[in-house]
Design a protein around this motif. Sequence first.
Motif, PDB file in Angstrom:
ATOM      1  N   GLU A 202       0.848  -1.193   0.000  1.00 56.46           N
ATOM      2  CA  GLU A 202       0.000   0.000   0.000  1.00 56.46           C
ATOM      3  C   GLU A 202       0.885   1.244   0.000  1.00 56.46           C
ATOM      4  N   ASP A 203       0.550   2.177  -0.868  1.00 62.15           N
ATOM      5  CA  ASP A 203       1.343   3.400  -0.959  1.00 62.15           C
ATOM      6  C   ASP A 203       0.432   4.530  -1.418  1.00 62.15           C
ATOM      7  N   GLU A 204       0.441   5.640  -0.690  1.00 61.91           N
ATOM      8  CA  GLU A 204      -0.461   6.747  -1.010  1.00 61.91           C
ATOM      9  C   GLU A 204      -0.130   7.381  -2.366  1.00 61.91           C
ATOM     10  N   ASP A 205       1.146   7.509  -2.676  1.00 61.85           N
ATOM     11  CA  ASP A 205       1.520   8.089  -3.971  1.00 61.85           C
ATOM     12  C   ASP A 205       1.043   7.219  -5.124  1.00 61.85           C
ATOM     13  N   THR A 206       1.189   5.905  -4.939  1.00 59.86           N
ATOM     14  CA  THR A 206       0.742   4.982  -5.999  1.00 59.86           C
ATOM     15  C   THR A 206      -0.766   5.048  -6.171  1.00 59.86           C
ATOM     16  N   LYS A 207      -1.510   5.126  -5.049  1.00 57.88           N
ATOM     17  CA  LYS A 207      -2.969   5.250  -5.122  1.00 57.88           C
ATOM     18  C   LYS A 207      -3.370   6.531  -5.859  1.00 57.88           C
ATOM     19  N   PHE A 208      -2.700   7.606  -5.494  1.00 61.98           N
ATOM     20  CA  PHE A 208      -3.018   8.901  -6.132  1.00 61.98           C
ATOM     21  C   PHE A 208      -2.775   8.837  -7.649  1.00 61.98           C
ATOM     22  N   ASN A 209      -1.618   8.263  -8.016  1.00 60.56           N
ATOM     23  CA  ASN A 209      -1.297   8.172  -9.435  1.00 60.56           C
ATOM     24  C   ASN A 209      -2.280   7.257 -10.176  1.00 60.56           C
ATOM     25  N   LEU A 210      -2.744   6.194  -9.511  1.00 66.51           N
ATOM     26  CA  LEU A 210      -3.718   5.280 -10.120  1.00 66.51           C
ATOM     27  C   LEU A 210      -5.022   6.013 -10.421  1.00 66.51           C
ATOM     28  N   GLU A 211      -5.528   6.754  -9.439  1.00 71.12           N
ATOM     29  CA  GLU A 211      -6.782   7.487  -9.655  1.00 71.12           C
ATOM     30  C   GLU A 211      -6.610   8.564 -10.732  1.00 71.12           C
ATOM     31  N   LEU A 212      -5.465   9.211 -10.727  1.00 70.98           N
ATOM     32  CA  LEU A 212      -5.207  10.232 -11.731  1.00 70.98           C
ATOM     33  C   LEU A 212      -5.160   9.629 -13.136  1.00 70.98           C
ATOM     34  N   ALA A 213      -4.552   8.427 -13.237  1.00 74.87           N
ATOM     35  CA  ALA A 213      -4.490   7.751 -14.535  1.00 74.87           C
ATOM     36  C   ALA A 213      -5.894   7.376 -15.023  1.00 74.87           C
ATOM     37  N   LYS A 214      -6.749   6.928 -14.081  1.00 80.97           N
ATOM     38  CA  LYS A 214      -8.127   6.578 -14.456  1.00 80.97           C
ATOM     39  C   LYS A 214      -8.898   7.813 -14.926  1.00 80.97           C
ATOM     40  N   GLN A 215      -8.710   8.923 -14.214  1.00 77.43           N
ATOM     41  CA  GLN A 215      -9.379  10.167 -14.606  1.00 77.43           C
ATOM     42  C   GLN A 215      -8.921  10.645 -15.988  1.00 77.43           C
ATOM     43  N   GLN A 216      -7.621  10.544 -16.220  1.00 79.37           N
ATOM     44  CA  GLN A 216      -7.086  10.959 -17.514  1.00 79.37           C
ATOM     45  C   GLN A 216      -7.617  10.067 -18.642  1.00 79.37           C
ATOM     46  N   LYS A 217      -7.731   8.771 -18.351  1.00 79.87           N
ATOM     47  CA  LYS A 217      -8.282   7.845 -19.344  1.00 79.87           C
ATOM     48  C   LYS A 217      -9.726   8.201 -19.668  1.00 79.87           C
ATOM     49  N   LYS A 218     -10.522   8.451 -18.610  1.00 80.44           N
ATOM     50  CA  LYS A 218     -11.926   8.801 -18.806  1.00 80.44           C
ATOM     51  C   LYS A 218     -12.055  10.116 -19.568  1.00 80.44           C
ATOM     52  N   LYS A 219     -11.219  11.077 -19.183  1.00 83.00           N
ATOM     53  CA  LYS A 219     -11.245  12.381 -19.847  1.00 83.00           C
ATOM     54  C   LYS A 219     -10.891  12.253 -21.327  1.00 83.00           C
ATOM     55  N   GLU A 220      -9.887  11.418 -21.593  1.00 82.14           N
ATOM     56  CA  GLU A 220      -9.482  11.223 -22.985  1.00 82.14           C
ATOM     57  C   GLU A 220     -10.581  10.534 -23.794  1.00 82.14           C
ATOM     58  N   GLU A 221     -11.230   9.541 -23.180  1.00 81.10           N
ATOM     59  CA  GLU A 221     -12.321   8.845 -23.868  1.00 81.10           C
ATOM     60  C   GLU A 221     -13.477   9.801 -24.162  1.00 81.10           C
ATOM     61  N   GLU A 222     -13.797  10.637 -23.167  1.00 79.35           N
ATOM     62  CA  GLU A 222     -14.860  11.623 -23.376  1.00 79.35           C
ATOM     63  C   GLU A 222     -14.469  12.628 -24.462  1.00 79.35           C
ATOM     64  N   GLN A 223     -13.196  13.002 -24.458  1.00 89.68           N
ATOM     65  CA  GLN A 223     -12.718  13.939 -25.476  1.00 89.68           C
ATOM     66  C   GLN A 223     -12.793  13.314 -26.863  1.00 89.68           C
ATOM     67  N   LYS A 224     -12.459  12.034 -26.946  1.00 91.20           N
ATOM     68  CA  LYS A 224     -12.554  11.329 -28.234  1.00 91.20           C
ATOM     69  C   LYS A 224     -13.995  11.277 -28.716  1.00 91.20           C
ATOM     70  N   LYS A 225     -14.915  10.992 -27.756  1.00 89.97           N
ATOM     71  CA  LYS A 225     -16.329  10.963 -28.124  1.00 89.97           C
ATOM     72  C   LYS A 225     -16.797  12.336 -28.592  1.00 89.97           C
ATOM     73  N   GLN A 226     -16.336  13.373 -27.857  1.00 93.55           N
ATOM     74  CA  GLN A 226     -16.719  14.734 -28.234  1.00 93.55           C
ATOM     75  C   GLN A 226     -16.134  15.110 -29.597  1.00 93.55           C
ATOM     76  N   ASP A 227     -14.873  14.715 -29.792  1.00 91.29           N
ATOM     77  CA  ASP A 227     -14.243  14.998 -31.088  1.00 91.29           C
ATOM     78  C   ASP A 227     -14.969  14.279 -32.216  1.00 91.29           C
ATOM     79  N   GLN A 228     -15.372  13.028 -31.932  1.00 92.39           N
ATOM     80  CA  GLN A 228     -16.102  12.265 -32.942  1.00 92.39           C
ATOM     81  C   GLN A 228     -17.456  12.907 -33.228  1.00 92.39           C
TER      82      GLN A 228
END
Length: 272
Positions: free
Chosen positions: A115-141
């Motif tokens: 367990e590591d707080e930095d790793t948890k933070f980076n994991l959630e940030l990566a998920k948010q970035q993925k979701k944001k990118e997917e939404e951006q792709k949908k919007q671009d489409q």
Amino acid sequence: MTRLILLMLSSGVILHAGLTDFKTIQEANQAYEAKEYGKSATLLKSLEAKSPQKQYDIGNALYKDKKFDEAMEAYEKAEGIDESTRLHNIGNSQFQKKEWDKAIESYEKALKLKEDEDTKFNLELAKQQKKKEEEQKKQDQKDQENKDENKEQNKDDKKNQDQKQNKDQKEQDQQKQDQKNKDQNKKEKNDGKKKEDKKKKEGEKEKKPQDKKGDQESGQPKEQKEMSKEEKLQEQELKRLMKKMQKGKTPTMMYQMGEGKKGERNENAKPW
């Protein structure tokens, strides 16, 4: 870099290394602290010693130098370093390359190990970035679809506008032609009327010839007018004779009438 030196000292590597390697490690450490990350990585690579800690420190220097592909290669070779830490840094390199799925997988593996707080933070940030990118792709489409639809609509609108302009132009041309024909017919009609009036006037002029000068009142030829005077004289003479007869004065003879000259006796005439 300090950790690298300590590990080397603790493992006895520095005891068997020459003075040159020790100096190189110091220079690499100084370059890292001075944010000369490329130089630091190059110095570390020049060390003859082979250890996971060396590859890990090379990976850190390359990561700071924004050479993420080379950094991941170095981290992958650093087997023997704390696995959760190594996976955490691999995930960070993947994150910087925007490889969200790979970064998420590396962070999740690291968290399973520790367990590591930095790793948890980076994991959630990566998920948010993925979701944001997917939404951006949908919007671009969606935007592209709208753009294509608008382009097609504009194309249809332009086609309709061109058709309307062509139709309006044809109507204007037809109106001009109709007006031209109307004006031409009116002109021809007026010209025909003028010719007809002129012909009529000429006909009236031929029907009633110009009277001779001095005979405008009678409207008769001069010769016919002179004959009328002769008849008038004869009529006056006849009235005079009749008047004398009424007074009892009968003349011995009558003046010759008709073609004879005044005062000449007619041999065939009989006395009263």
